[in-house]
Write an enzyme that holds these catalytic residues in place. Sequence first.
Site, PDB file in Angstrom:
ATOM      1  N   ASN A 152      38.109  38.276  38.679  1.00  0.00           N
ATOM      2  CA  ASN A 152      38.709  39.327  39.521  1.00  0.00           C
ATOM      3  C   ASN A 152      39.808  38.748  40.398  1.00  0.00           C
ATOM      4  O   ASN A 152      39.713  37.622  40.893  1.00  0.00           O
ATOM      5  CB  ASN A 152      37.654  40.087  40.346  1.00  0.00           C
ATOM      6  CG  ASN A 152      36.756  39.207  41.187  1.00  0.00           C
ATOM      7  OD1 ASN A 152      36.453  38.082  40.823  1.00  0.00           O
ATOM      8  ND2 ASN A 152      36.324  39.731  42.322  1.00  0.00           N
ATOM      9  N   CYS A 197      39.551  44.047  38.450  1.00  0.00           N
ATOM     10  CA  CYS A 197      38.248  43.460  38.116  1.00  0.00           C
ATOM     11  C   CYS A 197      38.393  42.400  37.014  1.00  0.00           C
ATOM     12  O   CYS A 197      39.320  42.442  36.196  1.00  0.00           O
ATOM     13  CB  CYS A 197      37.308  44.537  37.578  1.00  0.00           C
ATOM     14  SG  CYS A 197      36.797  45.750  38.789  1.00  0.00           S
ATOM     15  N   GLU A 232      36.700  42.038  34.280  1.00  0.00           N
ATOM     16  CA  GLU A 232      36.614  42.551  32.903  1.00  0.00           C
ATOM     17  C   GLU A 232      37.985  43.010  32.420  1.00  0.00           C
ATOM     18  O   GLU A 232      38.386  42.768  31.284  1.00  0.00           O
ATOM     19  CB  GLU A 232      35.649  43.737  32.814  1.00  0.00           C
ATOM     20  CG  GLU A 232      34.213  43.416  33.169  1.00  0.00           C
ATOM     21  CD  GLU A 232      33.890  43.556  34.653  1.00  0.00           C
ATOM     22  OE1 GLU A 232      34.746  43.210  35.495  1.00  0.00           O
ATOM     23  OE2 GLU A 232      32.788  44.004  34.967  1.00  0.00           O
ATOM     24  N   CYS A 256      36.273  49.906  34.578  1.00  0.00           N
ATOM     25  CA  CYS A 256      36.183  48.883  33.526  1.00  0.00           C
ATOM     26  C   CYS A 256      35.486  49.443  32.287  1.00  0.00           C
ATOM     27  O   CYS A 256      35.868  49.116  31.161  1.00  0.00           O
ATOM     28  CB  CYS A 256      35.451  47.649  34.037  1.00  0.00           C
ATOM     29  SG  CYS A 256      36.467  46.671  35.152  1.00  0.00           S
TER      30      CYS A 256
HETATM   31  N1  THU Z   1      34.386  43.504  40.423  1.00  0.00           N
HETATM   32  C1  THU Z   1      34.627  42.985  39.183  1.00  0.00           C
HETATM   33  O1  THU Z   1      35.488  42.134  38.987  1.00  0.00           O
HETATM   34  N2  THU Z   1      33.859  43.442  38.167  1.00  0.00           N
HETATM   35  C2  THU Z   1      32.813  44.285  38.309  1.00  0.00           C
HETATM   36  O2  THU Z   1      32.161  44.580  37.339  1.00  0.00           O
HETATM   37  C3  THU Z   1      32.466  44.822  39.617  1.00  0.00           C
HETATM   38  C4  THU Z   1      33.396  44.498  40.715  1.00  0.00           C
HETATM   39  C5  THU Z   1      35.189  42.973  41.534  1.00  0.00           C
HETATM   40  C6  THU Z   1      36.159  43.921  42.156  1.00  0.00           C
HETATM   41  C7  THU Z   1      36.307  43.322  43.524  1.00  0.00           C
HETATM   42  O3  THU Z   1      37.258  42.268  43.473  1.00  0.00           O
HETATM   43  C8  THU Z   1      34.952  42.720  43.817  1.00  0.00           C
HETATM   44  O4  THU Z   1      34.327  42.564  42.564  1.00  0.00           O
HETATM   45  C9  THU Z   1      34.066  43.574  44.730  1.00  0.00           C
HETATM   46  O5  THU Z   1      33.974  44.863  44.263  1.00  0.00           O
END
Ligand code: THU
Length: 160
Positions: free
Chosen positions: A61, A72, A74, A114
């Site tokens: 992320n 995110c 993913e 995502c």
């Molecule tokens: N986040 C992800 O990268 N993937 C997920 O599946 C859930 C959330 C990130 C977004 C943000 O940078 C941090 O986690 C908190 O939400």
Amino acid sequence: MESLNLTTKILVYSFEEATENIKKLINEAKIATQSAYAPYSNFYVGAAVLLANGEIITGSNQENAAYPSGLCAERVTVFHANAQYPDVAVEALAIAACHDGEFTINPCSPCGGCRQVLLEAENRYNRPMKVILYGESKIYELECAKSLLPVGFGKDSLFD
Ligand code: THU
């Protein structure tokens, strides 16, 4: 009136029970948490995808002071993989997340946005994408991205 009863099959197992290929993908996702840029949430997410050509691509992320501009793990990973190898299907995706220096106890699950992107990446190649969600206490394995987003919006919905 009829009712549609949808079921989602999720395999639940421990890291020790995982196959060697899945262990490798999970380990790559765990390592990828170290490249996260998450100064606002302190929630470090790593993702790893296995492509049909055997290549593994990882991502994490990437946050931004303008919060919604971040992305995110993913989406960073799948978009990067698709941009590098537009003709190669994504066969599997593993996700792991870390905060306060520890991996989450429970499996880290993709957000709604995502899920939408994973579904498109799966439909695009017409091949199921295995989704592996890592947690210290257990691992969830779903057989395809569609099972994360049943009755989702897709290409067909636009031309219906
Ligand atoms: N986040 C992800 O990268 N993937 C997920 O599946 C859930 C959330 C990130 C977004 C943000 O940078 C941090 O986690 C908190 O939400």
